[in-house]
Write a protein that holds these residues in place. Structure first.
Motif, PDB file in Angstrom:
ATOM      1  N   SER A 344       0.774  -1.352   0.007  1.00 13.24           N
ATOM      2  CA  SER A 344      -0.091   0.155  -0.074  1.00 13.24           C
ATOM      3  C   SER A 344       0.841   1.374  -0.142  1.00 13.24           C
ATOM      4  CB  SER A 344      -0.967  -0.035   1.286  1.00 13.24           C
ATOM      5  OG  SER A 344      -1.695   1.028   1.282  1.00 13.24           O
ATOM      6  N   ALA A 345       2.010   1.345   0.978  1.00 15.47           N
ATOM      7  CA  ALA A 345       2.684   2.356   0.845  1.00 15.47           C
ATOM      8  C   ALA A 345       3.595   2.551  -0.331  1.00 15.47           C
ATOM      9  CB  ALA A 345       3.646   2.221   2.069  1.00 15.47           C
ATOM     10  N   ALA A 346       4.042   1.505  -0.749  1.00 12.21           N
ATOM     11  CA  ALA A 346       4.845   1.676  -2.171  1.00 12.21           C
ATOM     12  C   ALA A 346       4.171   1.931  -3.208  1.00 12.21           C
ATOM     13  CB  ALA A 346       5.408   0.117  -2.579  1.00 12.21           C
ATOM     14  N   HIS A 347       2.833   1.662  -3.310  1.00 10.09           N
ATOM     15  CA  HIS A 347       1.779   1.933  -4.390  1.00 10.09           C
ATOM     16  C   HIS A 347       1.678   3.694  -4.272  1.00 10.09           C
ATOM     17  CE1 HIS A 347      -1.262   1.334  -7.748  1.00 10.09           C
ATOM     18  NE2 HIS A 347      -1.909   2.332  -6.719  1.00 10.09           N
ATOM     19  N   GLN A 348       1.625   4.006  -3.053  1.00  5.47           N
ATOM     20  CA  GLN A 348       1.118   5.704  -3.089  1.00  5.47           C
ATOM     21  C   GLN A 348       2.487   6.377  -3.412  1.00  5.47           C
ATOM     22  OE1 GLN A 348      -1.114   6.696   0.618  1.00  5.47           O
ATOM     23  NE2 GLN A 348      -0.977   4.544   0.934  1.00  5.47           N
ATOM     24  N   VAL A 349       3.621   5.915  -3.053  1.00  4.39           N
ATOM     25  CA  VAL A 349       4.924   6.504  -3.136  1.00  4.39           C
ATOM     26  C   VAL A 349       5.242   6.452  -4.881  1.00  4.39           C
ATOM     27  CG1 VAL A 349       7.643   6.411  -3.208  1.00  4.39           C
ATOM     28  CG2 VAL A 349       6.210   5.936  -1.106  1.00  4.39           C
ATOM     29  N   ARG A 350       4.648   5.502  -5.527  1.00  2.92           N
ATOM     30  CA  ARG A 350       4.770   5.187  -7.096  1.00  2.92           C
ATOM     31  C   ARG A 350       3.956   6.379  -7.591  1.00  2.92           C
ATOM     32  NH1 ARG A 350       5.729   0.916 -10.725  1.00  2.92           N
ATOM     33  NH2 ARG A 350       4.187   1.253 -12.531  1.00  2.92           N
ATOM     34  N   LEU A 405       1.758  20.124  -6.821  1.00  2.00           N
ATOM     35  CA  LEU A 405       2.192  18.591  -6.524  1.00  2.00           C
ATOM     36  C   LEU A 405       2.768  18.321  -5.139  1.00  2.00           C
ATOM     37  CD1 LEU A 405       4.300  17.738  -9.878  1.00  2.00           C
ATOM     38  CD2 LEU A 405       2.448  16.554  -9.168  1.00  2.00           C
ATOM     39  N   ARG A 406       2.301  17.062  -4.769  1.00  2.00           N
ATOM     40  CA  ARG A 406       2.992  16.797  -3.377  1.00  2.00           C
ATOM     41  C   ARG A 406       4.418  16.154  -3.638  1.00  2.00           C
ATOM     42  NH1 ARG A 406      -1.233  12.910  -0.205  1.00  2.00           N
ATOM     43  NH2 ARG A 406       0.429  13.622   1.571  1.00  2.00           N
ATOM     44  N   VAL A 407       5.078  16.835  -2.882  1.00  2.00           N
ATOM     45  CA  VAL A 407       6.532  16.388  -3.147  1.00  2.00           C
ATOM     46  C   VAL A 407       7.225  15.275  -2.322  1.00  2.00           C
ATOM     47  CG1 VAL A 407       7.053  18.735  -4.217  1.00  2.00           C
ATOM     48  CG2 VAL A 407       7.180  18.377  -1.603  1.00  2.00           C
ATOM     49  N   GLY A 408       6.481  15.119  -1.438  1.00  2.00           N
ATOM     50  CA  GLY A 408       7.093  13.977  -0.383  1.00  2.00           C
ATOM     51  C   GLY A 408       7.075  12.527  -0.943  1.00  2.00           C
ATOM     52  N   LEU A 409       8.157  11.908  -0.718  1.00  2.00           N
ATOM     53  CA  LEU A 409       8.157  10.708  -1.209  1.00  2.00           C
ATOM     54  C   LEU A 409       8.304   9.473  -0.017  1.00  2.00           C
ATOM     55  CD1 LEU A 409      10.661  10.954  -4.414  1.00  2.00           C
ATOM     56  CD2 LEU A 409       7.935  10.952  -4.308  1.00  2.00           C
ATOM     57  N   SER A 410       7.636   9.996   0.920  1.00  3.26           N
ATOM     58  CA  SER A 410       7.301   8.831   2.141  1.00  3.26           C
ATOM     59  C   SER A 410       6.169   8.730   2.577  1.00  3.26           C
ATOM     60  CB  SER A 410       8.496   9.729   3.276  1.00  3.26           C
ATOM     61  OG  SER A 410       8.319   8.716   4.688  1.00  3.26           O
ATOM     62  N   VAL A 411       5.752   7.473   2.618  1.00  2.55           N
ATOM     63  CA  VAL A 411       4.244   7.322   2.805  1.00  2.55           C
ATOM     64  C   VAL A 411       4.233   6.199   3.846  1.00  2.55           C
ATOM     65  CG1 VAL A 411       2.302   6.436   1.939  1.00  2.55           C
ATOM     66  CG2 VAL A 411       3.559   7.847   0.680  1.00  2.55           C
ATOM     67  N   VAL A 412       3.316   6.389   4.851  1.00  5.61           N
ATOM     68  CA  VAL A 412       3.010   5.329   5.763  1.00  5.61           C
ATOM     69  C   VAL A 412       1.662   4.610   5.278  1.00  5.61           C
ATOM     70  CG1 VAL A 412       2.355   4.811   8.200  1.00  5.61           C
ATOM     71  CG2 VAL A 412       4.000   6.560   7.780  1.00  5.61           C
ATOM     72  N   GLY A 413       2.029   3.363   4.902  1.00  6.74           N
ATOM     73  CA  GLY A 413       0.878   2.335   4.392  1.00  6.74           C
ATOM     74  C   GLY A 413       0.303   1.734   5.605  1.00  6.74           C
ATOM     75  N   GLU A 414      -0.929   1.108   5.194  1.00  4.73           N
ATOM     76  CA  GLU A 414      -1.599   0.741   6.250  1.00  4.73           C
ATOM     77  C   GLU A 414      -2.385  -0.559   5.511  1.00  4.73           C
ATOM     78  OE1 GLU A 414      -4.573   2.952   7.986  1.00  4.73           O
ATOM     79  OE2 GLU A 414      -3.130   4.102   9.109  1.00  4.73           O
ATOM     80  N   TYR A 415      -2.273  -1.732   6.220  1.00  7.47           N
ATOM     81  CA  TYR A 415      -3.231  -2.968   5.628  1.00  7.47           C
ATOM     82  C   TYR A 415      -4.464  -2.926   6.696  1.00  7.47           C
ATOM     83  CZ  TYR A 415      -5.005  -7.580   5.161  1.00  7.47           C
ATOM     84  OH  TYR A 415      -5.654  -8.842   4.789  1.00  7.47           O
TER      85      TYR A 415
END
Length: 591
Positions: A344-350, A405-415
């Protein structure tokens, strides 16, 4: 307060220590380095750990406490101490008509937080119908409080006992009906067109390969050769037997599974995925690894979703001060829950990375792809940009980007997934019994596992082999002996027997991949399947061998003494009654 300890659930300990010692959670730091194996025993809060923390506060100085093996065997949680009396009703054609079971579980002296001494008994009672169409079922559970070590979760909690009972009943029914054991199972296993299937105890099997697993297993063990092998074994003075076990396993239980019973346990995990300015990736797991390859699996999932080379990913865990919240490693949940949160987090960073790259490359983000650490325009491979260049802009050259544009490339993903998933499988064990000594030797072992999509087949195979070894140990060797005063007699590894390399043959593993339709990656848990199915397969193999002499064994571990007693009693040479053993049921005690 900084606490270094080997645990499966660092955030659970952080919250518990803070509450009981009157501290803020943010002032308690739990560091878990190399766990080195746990199997459920380190998913609890032990009084010794809390006492050590209290001592360091009272003394105002560091305190170290080291537990030795004797203390571990005396006081760490134990498992598998159930007595079960069960009955199976079948029609003349072998179709199951109903089932009942009485379960008495030895809970030990007290419960260990956050689970209770009732947990294993509940699993035994509710899992017992397994992968079969059982239309009517009644189970009654009693938990006895004794002066033994506490009963709690251990690899495959409840499953080995429940599967053993059901599979032993299936073999007995096949003998009574004159049917091949595999054929009786075939007539009662869930069919593909019946999925999703709701069991008689309310479990919903969303997917599976119950019939196919048995077919593949029979192909692997070549049952047509067994009659000849039995004959050759008899020429050597040995009895050869083959045993089958079909099963389902609860994996990745969620908040409704435990929370409904009052336990503060959920399946809500967080994972942070952060792309650094040079295009490398840091993954912060909320759950610690305990030797099961969790870091490798998470890195693979992130690499797949981000299109970044595997060797550019660093995975960190085990420090509550730096990683996001996680509820721990237990119940075959990591591939489902932790890897699901990582995906989930990787998908949002992508998505963020492609949006920034689209602006820099003057392309629609929908027309871009991430491959091998590069952003490419689909259909125009010559138009590309290294992810490091994009990440550098996102971190240090944001003036090149529009404000929207959102510039942050850090996301906390959840399951946030289903309450529970189920894997399934089928195991077969081949044993030889020496009639003179009663020794049981495992000569062949095959299993078929369906844990959904395989992220890393090598890791899964390692989990299964290790689990089978533990299941074989429980079936043939492992037992805690207490005397009549409740004193533990097997207090060292000289007394408590474990399987070693020579005790185990090569384990043949076949995989079936039936993706789960309800989990993020189509995966199901895998870590406990070997331990769940092995005790039943070995037990049935022993009884198949003993059936050539009209004998049966009913208790585990199947020691040489129990084998010789069964053979002699079947031959009309009854043994004197054994001395009272408080750990074994007598006929009068059977409910």
């Amino acid at each position: 307060m900084t606490v270094r300890l080997s645990t499966q659930a660092p955030h659970l300990l952080q919250s518990t220590f803070a509450e009981l010692l009157g501290l803020r959670e943010s002032s308690v730091r739990i560091l878990t380095d190399e766990v080195g194996g746990a199997f459920g025993m380190k998913a609890h809060v032990y009084p010794d750990e809390l006492a050590t923390c209290a001592a360091t506060i009272l003394l105002g100085r560091p305190v170290k406490w080291i537990q030795d093996r004797v203390e571990a065997l005396q006081s760490d949680t134990q498992a598998r101490d159930e007595r079960v009396v069960a009955a199976l009703a079948l029609a003349a054609d072998g179709t199951i008509a109903g089932m009942r079971a009485e379960v008495v579980s030895d809970g030990g002296a007290f419960s260990v937080y956050p689970r209770t001494m009732v947990t294993e008994g509940i699993q035994v009672a509710t899992i017992m119908p397994g992968p079969y169409r059982v239309p009517v079922y009644r189970a009654h559970l009693r938990v006895a409080i004794t002066n033994k070590a506490p009963l709690a979760v251990y690899r495959g909690v409840g499953h080995p006992v429940a599967i053993l009972v059901m599979e032993a009943l299936m073999d007995e029914a096949a003998r009574r009906l004159g049917l091949d054991p595999a054929e009786l199972r075939r007539r009662n296993l869930i069919n593909p067109d019946e999925l999703p299937f709701t069991s008689v105890t309310g479990h919903v099997y969303d997917s599976g390969s119950h019939q196919e697993s048995l077919r593949v297993l029979l192909r692997d063990i070549a049952p047509g050769t067994l009659a000849e092998r039995k004959e050759r074994a008899r020429d050597r003075g040995a009895l050869l037997g083959v045993g089958l076990a079909c099963f389902v396993e609860v994996t990745a239980p969620g908040v409704a599974f435990y929370g409904a019973r009052g336990a503060p346990i959920t399946a809500h995990d967080q994972v942070e995925v952060r792309m650094e300015a040079d295009g490398s990736v840091t993954v912060l797991l909320g759950t610690p690894g305990q030797g099961q390859g969790l870091h490798t699996t998470a890195a693979q999932v992130v690499a797949d979703h981000l299109g970044v080379p595997f060797d550019r990913i660093t995975v960190l865990s085990g420090d509550t001060k730096t990683v996001p919240h996680g509820t721990g490693v237990w119940a075959s949940r990591s591939a489902v829950v932790s890897s699901g949160a990582a995906a989930s987090a990787a998908h949002q960073v992508r998505d963020r990375l492609l949006a920034i790259a689209g602006h820099l490359m003057e392309a629609d983000p929908a027309d871009l792809e991430l491959v091998g650490g590069e952003v490419r325009v689909v259909g125009a491979p010559g138009t590309r940009m290294d992810v490091g260049e994009v990440a550098e802009v996102a971190h240090w050259r944001t003036q090149k980007l529009p404000p929207e544009l959102r510039v942050g490339l850090s996301v906390v993903g959840e399951y946030v997934g289903p309450n529970v998933t189920f894997n399934n499988g089928a195991h077969a064990a081949v044993v030889e019994i020496d009639e003179d000594s009663g020794l049981v030797r495992l000569v062949d072992y095959s299993c078929v596992e369906d844990c959904g999509v395989l992220i890393n087949p090598s890791i899964v195979d390692g989990q299964i082999r290790g689990g089978v070894a533990q299941g074989v140990g429980g079936a043939l060797l492992e037992r805690l002996y207490y005397d009549e005063n409740g004193q533990l007699l097997t207090s060292t590894l000289l007394d408590y027997l474990l399987p070693a390399g020579p005790d185990l043959p090569d384990i043949h593993i076949s995989h079936i991949e039936t993706p789960s339709p309800i989990t993020m990656l189509g995966v199901k848990g895998a870590g406990e399947a070997g331990a769940a199915g092995a005790p039943a397969a070995v037990h049935n193999a022993v009884n198949d061998a003993l059936a050539q002499r009209g004998a049966r064994v009913w208790h585990q571990p199947i020691t040489p003494e129990r084998v010789l007693r069964a053979l002699d009693e079947a031959a009309g040479r009854p043994w004197p009654e054994p001395p009272d053993d408080p750990t074994l049921p007598t006929p009068e005690e059977a409910p």
